[in-house]
Design an enzyme around this catalytic site. Structure first.
Site, PDB file in Angstrom:
ATOM      1  N   LYS A 116       0.861  -1.193   0.000  1.00 30.11           N
ATOM      2  CA  LYS A 116       0.000   0.000   0.000  1.00 30.11           C
ATOM      3  C   LYS A 116       0.885   1.227   0.000  1.00 30.11           C
ATOM      4  CE  LYS A 116      -4.515   0.751   0.239  1.00 30.11           C
ATOM      5  NZ  LYS A 116      -5.612  -0.159  -0.133  1.00 30.11           N
ATOM      6  N   TYR A 229     -20.055   7.931  -0.311  1.00 29.88           N
ATOM      7  CA  TYR A 229     -20.547   8.014  -1.689  1.00 29.88           C
ATOM      8  C   TYR A 229     -19.419   8.338  -2.670  1.00 29.88           C
ATOM      9  CZ  TYR A 229     -24.703   7.653  -4.555  1.00 29.88           C
ATOM     10  OH  TYR A 229     -25.656   7.212  -5.445  1.00 29.88           O
ATOM     11  N   TYR A 234     -21.088   4.855  -4.583  1.00 34.25           N
ATOM     12  CA  TYR A 234     -21.978   5.167  -5.708  1.00 34.25           C
ATOM     13  C   TYR A 234     -22.271   3.914  -6.544  1.00 34.25           C
ATOM     14  CZ  TYR A 234     -23.230   5.949 -10.485  1.00 34.25           C
ATOM     15  OH  TYR A 234     -23.842   5.802 -11.705  1.00 34.25           O
TER      16      TYR A 234
END
Ligand code: GLU
Length: 426
Positions: A116, A229, A234
């Site tokens: 990461k 979102y 989404y």
């Protein structure tokens, strides 16, 4: 995305996610009866690079950003995992995320290790030019630490295909040749994979389908609340309606959210977020806070933002039958316990959100073979991998009588340990 607000909304947001990872490994080590040397390796990142990245800002001044890249464990293959641009990024968050990538790749049986990266910055305050210079400068700083046969980054919170394109280009310029394989989540025209855009949410749909079957929930009648979102939130809102006919009754982001019994149109919520900066201006239903949303009486709760949002202070209020973790680390260990005792079926993060890295892996395979698949082929392969991983976790949870997260750890860590043993590390 709802990152900052989700943190604010979470009373235990200060909880160190790497400590959470270490607790989770300890639990798994007990179940698998691992020896102390093996546990020591599993609890430590193998390699870390910390960089200071000077970037010329639009006003002519130079700002120095802090960046990281970690190879957590590459016993099973090349390190793989996203790059996060976030103002509250810390080295321990990156360590935790890199560890989860290790288990995620293993659980999906991808021949990859975990890595990461991150840069402490607020992309919302940067111009496009500044963002491009920062992205390219990050690659120059970590150039020797990444590569198609070493460590392949991807998008994560607040990074996107455009940023991947700049990064791939910078890496290619330095190498003196096109290097599409250095990064995944690229735009289609420069080696991206069909289906990568909504892969995290789509992968989540396949495991939600399996969980619903298991619990006897008819998804066409189900209600859903989504916290966050961004890309995952989404697409989840859109797909759960499109694929199953389920009704999304609440969505929220950092500034708040909306609850509407009649259902929320995913596309309209996105348009609202794009034009006003938040879904909370959506002209339907009532306003709802992050905390209220987590406690709604819905069938499925999808945390799709960041770590620690479901914690010991609010877990008892969760009424959902399924918690599908599209975010990384949204549930603390204390909350896990509470949810398990309440009989909530948690689909743990590194199973539920593994669709992203799985299609990233497909992208690597396509880049290396110079042969590209259509969407249907990607979906089919993704479905098979996600479904197999879900049942491996479910069966293990039954076999050992442990919760789904512990079971996911058992399956994933066992494979990593097997590789470490085969390589003579332990
Ligand atoms: N950032 C995503 C994750 O946390 C995707 C990683 C990847 O595609 O390598 O799974």
């Amino acid at each position: 995305m709802t990152q900052t607000a989700a943190r604010e909304a979470s009373p235990t947001a200060t909880e160190n996610p790497f400590k959470v990872v270490q607790q989770q490994i300890d639990k798994c080590a007990q179940i698998l009866k691992l020896d102390p040397q093996t546990v020591a390796i599993l609890k430590t990142p193998l390699r870390e690079l910390h960089v200071a990245i000077p970037v010329r800002m639009d006003d002519g001044t130079v700002r120095v950003f802090q960046g990281f890249r970690i190879h957590y464990n590459d016993a099973r293959g090349i390190a793989k995992g996203g790059i996060r641009f976030h103002p509250e990024e810390t080295i321990d968050t990156v360590r935790a995320l890199a560890a989860w990538m290790t288990w995620k790749c293993s659980l999906l049986d991808l021949p990859l290790g975990g890595g990461k990266g991150g840069v402490v910055c607020n992309p919302k305050e940067l111009s496009t030019g500044e963002l491009e210079r920062l992205s390219r400068a990050y690659v120059r700083s970590v150039y020797k630490f990444i590569g198609p046969d070493l460590d392949v980054p991807a998008p994560d919170v607040y990074t996107n295909p455009q940023i991947m394109a700049w990064m791939m280009d910078e890496y290619s310029v330095i190498s003196g040749k096109p290097q599409f394989g250095v990064i995944t989540g690229k735009p289609l025209c420069i080696g991206g994979s069909a289906g990568r855009g909504d892969a995290t949410a789509r992968g989540g749909m396949y495991v939600i389908r399996e969980a619903a079957r298991e619990l006897g929930i008819d998804l066409s009648q189900a209600t859903v609340a989504i916290q966050g979102y961004g890309n995952a939130g989404y697409h989840a809102a859109h797909l759960i309606k499109e694929v199953f006919g389920a009704k999304v009754v609440a969505v929220c982001d950092s500034k708040g959210g909306r609850f509407c019994k009649a259902g929320i149109d995913a596309r309209k919520a996105l348009e609202c977020k794009e034009s006003t900066g938040s879904v909370c201006q959506l002209p339907v239903g009532d306003s709802v806070s992050n905390q209220e949303l987590l406690a709604l009486d819905v069938d499925i709760l999808i945390p799709a933002a960041i770590e620690n949002v479901i914690n010991e202070r609010n877990a008892a209020k969760v009424k959902a039958k399924i918690v599908a973790e599209l975010a990384n680390g949204p549930t603390t260990p204390e909350a896990d316990e509470i949810l398990f005792n309440k009989g909530v079926h948690v689909i743990p993060d590194f199973l539920c959100n593994a669709g992203g890295v799985t299609v990233s892996y497909f992208e690597m395979v396509q880049n290396a073979s110079l042969y590209y698949w259509d969407e249907a082929e990607v979906y089919d392969k993704l479905n098979k991998r996600m479904t197999a991983a879900y049942h491996a976790v479910l069966n293990t949870s039954r076999q050992y009588k442990i919760n789904m997260r512990q079971a996911a750890y058992v399956v994933a860590v066992k494979r990593v340990v097997e590789a470490m043993k085969a390589r003579g590390w332990v």
